[in-house]
Design an enzyme around this catalytic site. Sequence first.
Site, PDB file in Angstrom:
ATOM      1  N   ASP A  68     -37.997  40.233 -80.543  1.00  0.00           N
ATOM      2  CA  ASP A  68     -36.703  39.580 -80.333  1.00  0.00           C
ATOM      3  C   ASP A  68     -36.928  38.070 -80.284  1.00  0.00           C
ATOM      4  O   ASP A  68     -37.511  37.558 -79.330  1.00  0.00           O
ATOM      5  CB  ASP A  68     -36.068  40.040 -79.015  1.00  0.00           C
ATOM      6  CG  ASP A  68     -35.617  41.497 -79.069  1.00  0.00           C
ATOM      7  OD1 ASP A  68     -36.195  42.259 -79.853  1.00  0.00           O
ATOM      8  OD2 ASP A  68     -34.687  41.853 -78.330  1.00  0.00           O
TER       9      ASP A  68
ATOM     10  N   LYS B 131     -27.519  44.114 -82.322  1.00  0.00           N
ATOM     11  CA  LYS B 131     -27.801  44.478 -80.937  1.00  0.00           C
ATOM     12  C   LYS B 131     -27.034  43.557 -80.002  1.00  0.00           C
ATOM     13  O   LYS B 131     -27.421  42.403 -79.820  1.00  0.00           O
ATOM     14  CB  LYS B 131     -29.308  44.356 -80.669  1.00  0.00           C
ATOM     15  CG  LYS B 131     -29.707  44.508 -79.200  1.00  0.00           C
ATOM     16  CD  LYS B 131     -31.213  44.383 -79.008  1.00  0.00           C
ATOM     17  CE  LYS B 131     -31.600  44.307 -77.536  1.00  0.00           C
ATOM     18  NZ  LYS B 131     -33.037  44.093 -77.336  1.00  0.00           N
TER      19      LYS B 131
ATOM     20  N   LYS C 108     -28.975  39.791 -82.843  1.00  0.00           N
ATOM     21  CA  LYS C 108     -28.724  40.104 -81.439  1.00  0.00           C
ATOM     22  C   LYS C 108     -27.838  39.006 -80.871  1.00  0.00           C
ATOM     23  O   LYS C 108     -28.016  37.833 -81.206  1.00  0.00           O
ATOM     24  CB  LYS C 108     -30.074  40.173 -80.723  1.00  0.00           C
ATOM     25  CG  LYS C 108     -30.023  40.452 -79.239  1.00  0.00           C
ATOM     26  CD  LYS C 108     -31.450  40.657 -78.709  1.00  0.00           C
ATOM     27  CE  LYS C 108     -31.510  40.590 -77.190  1.00  0.00           C
ATOM     28  NZ  LYS C 108     -32.882  40.688 -76.675  1.00  0.00           N
TER      29      LYS C 108
END
Lengths: 313, 289
Positions: A144, A245, A209
């Site tokens: 991430d 996400k 994300k």
Amino acid sequence: MPPVALNKSPLKRLLDEVGPVDQVAIEERVAKFTTRSIKKSSKVWGLNLVVSMLDLTTLEGKDTSGKVESLCRKAIRPDEFVVTPTVAAVCVYPAMVTHARRCLGDAKIKVASVATGFPSGQFPLRTRLQEVKQAVRDGADEIDMVIQRGAFLTGDLQRIQNEIAATAEACGEARLKVILEVSELETYDNIRAASFLAMAVLRPGDFIKTSTGKTSGNATLANNQVILEAIRDFYLETGTPIAIKPAGGIKNSKQALQFLIAVKETLGDAWLSPERYRFGASSLLNDLLMQLRKQQQGVYQAPWKFSDAFSGY
Amino acid sequence: MARLPITKTPKAYVGGKFIRSESRRVYPLNGKKGSFICNIPQCTRKDTRNAVVVAAKVGTNWASRTPYNRGQILYRLGEMMEARSEELAQAIALTGNLSIASARKEVATTVDCVIYYAGWTDKYEQVLGNTNPVSGSFLNFSVTEPIGVVGVIAADQPSLLSLIGLVIPVICSGNSVVALASSTNAYPAILLGEMLATSDLPGGVVNILTGFRHEVLETFASHEHLRGLNLCLDKDEQKIAETLASESVKRICIHSRQTDQAWFDEKHKSLYAIRNFLEFKTTWHPIGA
């Protein structure tokens, strides 16, 4: 005829290219998602799907190996009474990757690691890439990363794109999740633009994300919807499926189901899978289990029956 | 020119806010001869669940206040009710089941009840807790703690006095309450919500729902987060409550449907009403260490 602007800023050019977001329409649309009624067996199905999409997360300065270990146990077997799928991944800081990998054993659960100077991203590219490579070497299946929001807002778009591409390369086999940190991008237009910027260099199956969970603003239905629509438009244009996400602020089952409704009604069933949709959350899992046990046993549950640090009484 | 009538929308009081039922349902409150008075929110089991969540959240704060402070706040509730006592009496008499004179008597008794328990907040510990005589080089003492979130179901009549009589002894020790008001006349309870809101009581310590007991009784009894029940029920309802409450081993205290008059009895104000919802913690401590 209006004068043609010859020297538009890069950000303005990008905004023109990807088109604007109709703020009122988006907010009206997502308000409708909260009115759907999902009960009984479809609710149980939805809750189980959310469990399987969870990136069970602990990202605190006070994380210990003990805490990561119990998180991993919870990931493998979320509840002692209700049978659920395992979660999709556990998400930890790079220093905990090796430990998490070991704790998960041969369970089919991914280890996700934040990297690239999470949560600010204000570090030299060289060390950020080192961080990524190290995390992957330690056994992270997913990385991430954060983008430099400052660079975005000042219009240094090429730099962001280059950095995402370099990080993707450093990931190798590992999947990449690009955190836009939507609350710091100020507007829906910017969120859409940043999504396109990232998608242009992402590989199929990589993620966008929403947030780090470290700022005041978090994933909301509205900014989730902006990104979903960007992904849809990008997919229709290029055929490349990008995953998403939402993270931060999704604390209860009801919210999570509303996010699923948004996915279903915007991108369709193909995205209703942990391969294409994830939830980044820490306290959500216990609420899901609480609702699943309620469905199973028929009575409302008390929070102390779940592994919560419960502050009320 | 005649003014347009401005009527109040009755609302339940949950978490310090005035809310409608999540179901959006209401039921009519009628006066004598069936004349329509207003619509009362018909709260559901989900409203009950939501109320339990807020009651639990604020509970620790309420329990950690000094007993003296809790007493001051309850006394202020008494002040708020006293100042609006005529309005409360009119609300009790609204449905026409009681004369205004009896309604005024009920309000006076209710306010006295609040003041009575306000006085007990910083005194019950001295009476109920104690050092226990043991033979050995130890001190042994018992102290009390509130048990948590308690469910209350008031009698239909006297609607206000029974509600206060069941709620105040529970909260004076630091518990929080989710209460269902009288189904037949909820209007005094709705006014009470407004007084609770202006009495410095943290929002969520007392949550007042309106609606039908047969719709929420099972939720009250089975909800595992409720640690105690202080209920006014008839025989059939009592059986349901006791059966379901046993699953989560709740403290349960049932006041069978008494005659209206019994609520006015002095016996109703009692230290034991406070003790019913306390947990005792006994500690051994070496002498001189």
